[in-house]
Design a protein around this motif. Structure first.
Motif, short mmCIF file in Angstrom:
data_model
loop_
_atom_site.label_atom_id
_atom_site.label_comp_id
_atom_site.label_asym_id
_atom_site.label_seq_id
_atom_site.Cartn_x
_atom_site.Cartn_y
_atom_site.Cartn_z
N CYS A 46 0.84 -1.19 0.00
CA CYS A 46 0.00 0.00 0.00
C CYS A 46 0.88 1.24 0.00
O CYS A 46 1.85 1.32 0.74
N ILE A 49 -0.16 7.86 -2.56
CA ILE A 49 0.37 8.45 -3.79
C ILE A 49 0.13 9.95 -3.86
O ILE A 49 0.68 10.63 -4.72
N ASP A 55 -4.74 9.92 -1.27
CA ASP A 55 -5.08 8.88 -2.23
C ASP A 55 -4.13 7.71 -2.03
O ASP A 55 -2.90 7.90 -1.94
N GLU A 57 -2.87 3.65 -3.12
CA GLU A 57 -2.79 2.64 -4.18
C GLU A 57 -2.43 1.30 -3.55
O GLU A 57 -1.55 1.22 -2.70
N ASP A 59 -0.92 -2.27 -4.59
CA ASP A 59 -0.23 -3.05 -5.62
C ASP A 59 -0.19 -4.50 -5.16
O ASP A 59 0.49 -4.85 -4.20
N PHE A 82 -10.06 3.11 -1.98
CA PHE A 82 -8.74 3.23 -2.58
C PHE A 82 -8.82 4.02 -3.89
O PHE A 82 -9.83 3.96 -4.60
N SER A 84 -6.48 3.48 -6.41
CA SER A 84 -6.18 2.57 -7.51
C SER A 84 -5.73 1.20 -7.01
O SER A 84 -5.23 1.05 -5.90
N GLU A 86 -3.36 -2.01 -8.57
CA GLU A 86 -2.40 -2.39 -9.59
C GLU A 86 -2.08 -3.88 -9.46
O GLU A 86 -1.77 -4.38 -8.38
N PHE A 106 -12.62 1.22 -5.56
CA PHE A 106 -11.49 1.77 -6.32
C PHE A 106 -12.01 2.80 -7.32
O PHE A 106 -13.12 2.70 -7.82
N GLN A 108 -9.62 3.59 -9.88
CA GLN A 108 -8.92 3.08 -11.06
C GLN A 108 -8.42 1.67 -10.78
O GLN A 108 -7.94 1.38 -9.68
#
Length: 346
Positions: A46, A49, A55, A57, A59, A82, A84, A86, A106, A108
């Motif tokens: 995590c 960003i 915000d 993200e 991954d 969240f 985004s 990934e 999410f 994105q």
């Protein structure tokens, strides 16, 4: 007395160290938020960003099973929203199931590379009201719940390029603006209700025919990419654009005929028909776009260059809008043909 001073200094030093440690621990705690504790989400990572908006993200590129993914997202997080997700170059996940992301939302989602084949229905149901970008590119995707798109009220960008999709589904979305389906094995197109669509990319597919009306009633559409398909003819009413400047790419097909009325509403942009099988640039087809300032690229076609091309050759205005590499079957460049000759014999 000296002994008492040393004791006092030691106590002060201890208090200072404890205070510093407490501040450091507090700062570390603040740096972790709004992410969950790292040990709770391994191997996902995590990251905050944007420190101004917090915000975050997630991954999850290194997860190895769906159960592992589901276990991570089933835990209590400080925040469930969240920015985004990934997942990149993951060759373990072949299917994404409902519940794999718990109740997390999410804006994105980017799944790039890897072995993903199937996205099941309601996988992203918690993000119906938040998802703006969905990007699943360069995987083995051959099954996707297209009928669910209408439920994503904020979705603007959908990219499913370079996958294994075959049949083209009926698409309905009140929010979608950008649609990228290039590099698949799609054979047909059916755009049902996409009132905000601006761009569609379908190059490198297996489309051999477009139904009349395919690209009409789309008031915001300004970009169509259909290169590297198997198109042979364009019938009247296939494309009718309404924007003030637009681009249409039909390069590297097998076009032998474009009917009058097949390309309507092209203005001030770019029309690409390179590397097809056109023997003429028919005045009834190409004059209207050129009158509206459209640049036409037509090299790589076996043009006969008889009197049917006189309308073009004898006009400096039109010739300035034609690419310099367009050539006749005789090998002559259209740009080097003598307009006076056409004035006399045609």
């Amino acid at each position: 007395m000296v002994h008492q001073i040393f004791v006092l200094l030691a106590a002060l030093s201890c208090c200072f160290c404890c205070g510093t440690l407490a501040i450091e621990n507090k700062d570390q705690h603040l740096r972790d938020l709004p992410c969950p504790p790292a040990e709770d989400i391994q191997p996902c990572v995590c990251t905050v960003i944007d420190s101004s908006t917090y915000d975050i993200e997630m991954d999850c590129s290194s997860v190895t099973t769906n159960d592992e993914l589901a276990s991570i997202f089933s835990k209590d997080f400080p925040y469930n929203d969240f920015f985004s997700l990934e997942i990149k170059n993951n060759f373990h996940l072949t299917t994404i199931r409902p519940g794999d992301f718990g109740q997390k939302t999410f804006q994105q989602i980017h799944i790039l590379g890897g072995s993903l084949k199937t996205v099941e229905y309601r996988v992203f149901n918690s993000s119906y009201d938040t998802l703006t970008h969905l990007d699943i590119d360069n995987t083995n995707l051959d099954s996707f719940p297209f009928t669910e798109l209408m439920l994503f009220t904020q979705l603007k960008y959908l990219r499913l390029g370079n996958n294994q999709l075959h049949g083209f589904p009926t698409l309905t979305s009140s929010s979608l603006q950008y649609l990228y389906l290039h590099g698949n094995s799609i054979t047909g197109i059916e755009l049902n209700s996409l009132p905000l669509l601006e761009m569609i990319s379908l190059h490198n597919n297996s489309i051999t025919y477009l139904l009349p009306g395919t690209f009409t009633d789309l008031p915001n559409l300004y970009y169509i990419s259909l290169g590297y398909n198997g198109l042979q003819v364009l019938e009247a009413g296939t494309i009718n654009l309404q924007t003030s400047s637009n681009n249409v790419y039909l390069y590297n097909n097998d076009l032998t005929s474009i009917a009058e009325g097949a390309l309507v509403g092209l203005k001030g942009g770019y029309l690409s028909v390179e590397n097809n099988q056109l023997t003429e640039l028919a005045e009834a087809v190409f004059r209207l776009p050129m009158d509206d300032g459209v640049d036409v690229h037509a090299y790589g076609n076996p043009l006969d260059c008889g009197c049917e091309i006189a309308w073009l050759v004898t006009s400096d205005t039109y010739m300035n809008l034609l690419d310099d590499d367009a050539s006749c079957t005789s090998g002559e460049l259209v740009s080097e043909l003598d307009p006076d000759l056409f004035e006399v014999i045609c």
